[in-house]
Motif scaffolding. Structure first.
Motif, PDB file in Angstrom:
ATOM      1  N   LYS A  65      -2.054  10.016   5.686  1.00 52.16           N
ATOM      2  CA  LYS A  65      -3.383  10.115   5.519  1.00 52.16           C
ATOM      3  C   LYS A  65      -4.369  10.206   5.248  1.00 52.16           C
ATOM      4  O   LYS A  65      -4.443  10.473   6.591  1.00 52.16           O
ATOM      5  CB  LYS A  65      -3.079   8.387   5.619  1.00 52.16           C
ATOM      6  CG  LYS A  65      -1.682   7.906   4.817  1.00 52.16           C
ATOM      7  CD  LYS A  65      -1.391   6.561   4.201  1.00 52.16           C
ATOM      8  CE  LYS A  65      -0.450   5.669   4.804  1.00 52.16           C
ATOM      9  NZ  LYS A  65      -0.355   4.212   4.342  1.00 52.16           N
TER      10      LYS A  65
ATOM     11  N   ALA B  94       3.664   8.226   2.371  1.00 53.55           N
ATOM     12  CA  ALA B  94       3.225   6.955   2.225  1.00 53.55           C
ATOM     13  C   ALA B  94       3.218   5.719   3.518  1.00 53.55           C
ATOM     14  O   ALA B  94       2.466   5.133   3.458  1.00 53.55           O
ATOM     15  CB  ALA B  94       4.683   6.354   0.725  1.00 53.55           C
TER      16      ALA B  94
ATOM     17  N   LYS C 220       2.166   7.482  -7.291  1.00 54.69           N
ATOM     18  CA  LYS C 220       1.317   8.209  -6.728  1.00 54.69           C
ATOM     19  C   LYS C 220       1.878   9.850  -6.891  1.00 54.69           C
ATOM     20  O   LYS C 220       1.151  11.055  -7.370  1.00 54.69           O
ATOM     21  CB  LYS C 220       0.064   8.415  -6.175  1.00 54.69           C
ATOM     22  CG  LYS C 220      -0.868   6.946  -6.208  1.00 54.69           C
ATOM     23  CD  LYS C 220      -1.951   6.885  -5.974  1.00 54.69           C
ATOM     24  CE  LYS C 220      -3.048   5.389  -6.040  1.00 54.69           C
ATOM     25  NZ  LYS C 220      -3.836   5.197  -5.517  1.00 54.69           N
TER      26      LYS C 220
ATOM     27  N   SER D 271       0.808   4.125  -3.120  1.00 57.13           N
ATOM     28  CA  SER D 271       0.986   5.849  -2.876  1.00 57.13           C
ATOM     29  C   SER D 271       2.192   6.138  -3.000  1.00 57.13           C
ATOM     30  O   SER D 271       1.901   8.029  -3.505  1.00 57.13           O
ATOM     31  CB  SER D 271       0.667   5.209  -0.757  1.00 57.13           C
ATOM     32  OG  SER D 271       0.481   6.588  -0.261  1.00 57.13           O
TER      33      SER D 271
ATOM     34  N   GLU E 267       0.502  -1.298  -0.244  1.00 56.33           N
ATOM     35  CA  GLU E 267       0.154   0.068  -0.033  1.00 56.33           C
ATOM     36  C   GLU E 267       0.849   1.184   0.231  1.00 56.33           C
ATOM     37  O   GLU E 267       0.043   1.936   0.045  1.00 56.33           O
ATOM     38  CB  GLU E 267      -0.934   0.007   0.871  1.00 56.33           C
ATOM     39  CG  GLU E 267      -1.862   1.245   1.338  1.00 56.33           C
ATOM     40  CD  GLU E 267      -2.833   0.949   2.325  1.00 56.33           C
ATOM     41  OE1 GLU E 267      -3.728   2.450   2.998  1.00 56.33           O
ATOM     42  OE2 GLU E 267      -2.850   0.003   3.306  1.00 56.33           O
TER      43      GLU E 267
END
Length: 299
Positions: free
Chosen positions: A298, A292, A33, A30, A26
């Motif tokens: 987040k 990340a 991106k 992240s 995950e």
């Protein structure tokens, strides 16, 4: 009428695919991106490849002197020009990448290992162990980092190896305190209490349960620390306390060229740009890793 059987009935439906992914996957998704972080990663990969294949990429030997070519401006023969001894600056920058990254990676690796051990002991056992280790960290942090590095190199003697040792020492408190704070939080979790209740030994708890939950901040801080280590290595080299001539270390190249900054500005420009780009790459990548891997960043 015959009862129509619904093929999409829950009784005949296939089990739902497990969509759970690991935190590391995950985090990587992240990270990808974040375009700025990816640019930092590409810069870092570029310099790493340049360091690994320096022997193939450098057009000349980094120590080959030809006084007749002294201070030649950038040209098709010497892309970055030559220095006061007629040496090719591009070749010296390429080989300098190998030294700067070597110091950066290994000094941070040493800091992480020592800081990891001390931070785990201080955070997990607490009491007098925590008090002694924390006071050692406080003493080291009381000195400005570059002045402490200069003092260590002055005692050990000016060399690239001693500069690496000094940079590793001054970064130990940063990792030690980071890991200690993380361990203090992790050891209060219920699964740690359950592990103690079933009689699991401290060493197994630390390495199987505590340490894996401390890796994310270590990776982020380690990436940022490499950038700092490269700057500190260049600063020591500039002061004559790091790599010694004719070693092609970027800071030492700046020190040799500072007297010719008006006569031959390219001798200062290109080593400075190399330092700036390398540090920028690690900082951008470190910021991306922090965004990340840190759950607090987040939404």
């Amino acid at each position: 009428m015959a009862e129509i059987v619904n093929n999409k009935s829950p009784l005949t439906r296939q089990p739902a695919e497990d969509t759970a992914i690991s935190p590391w996957k995950e985090g990587w998704r992240s990270f990808k991106k974040n375009k700025v972080a990816v640019i930092g990663l590409l810069i870092v990969v570029f310099f790493i490849l340049m360091a690994l294949f320096a022997d193939l990429l450098a057009p000349y030997s980094y120590e080959a002197q030809k006084l007749a070519n002294k201070h030649l401006a950038p040209s098709s023969e010497h892309w970055f020009g030559t220095d006061e001894y007629g040496r090719d600056i591009l070749s010296r920058i390429i080989f300098g990448a190998r030294l700067s990254l070597w110091v950066g990676f290994f000094s941070v690796a040493g800091s992480v290992i020592v800081g990891l051990v001390l931070g785990l002991l201080a955070g997990y056992y607490g009491k007098w162990v925590d008090m002694i280790i924390s006071r050692v960290f406080d003493i080291l942090l009381a000195f400005p980092s570059i002045l402490l590095a200069i003092a260590i190199v002055a005692v050990l003697g000016p060399s690239l190896r001693n500069a690496l040792i000094a940079i590793a020492i001054i970064n130990v408190p940063t990792f030690g305190r980071l890991i200690r704070s993380r361990v203090l939080s992790v050891k209060e979790e219920e699964y740690i209490s359950a592990a103690k209740a079933v009689g699991m030994k401290d060493g197994r708890i630390i390495f199987q349960h505590v340490l894996p939950n401390c890796l994310a901040p270590i990776i982020v801080q380690g990436t940022l620390a490499i950038a700092s280590a490269i700057i500190e290595c260049a600063a020591l080299g500039f002061l004559g306390l790091g790599a010694q001539p004719p070693t092609p270390e970027w800071g030492q190249m700046l020190a040799e060229s500072r007297a010719y900054i008006l006569q031959a500005p390219w001798t200062v420009l290109f080593p400075g740009v190399a330092i700036m780009l390398t540090v920028l790459g690690f900082n951008l990548m470190g910021d991306g890793l922090r965004d990340a891997l840190d759950p607090r960043m987040k939404n």
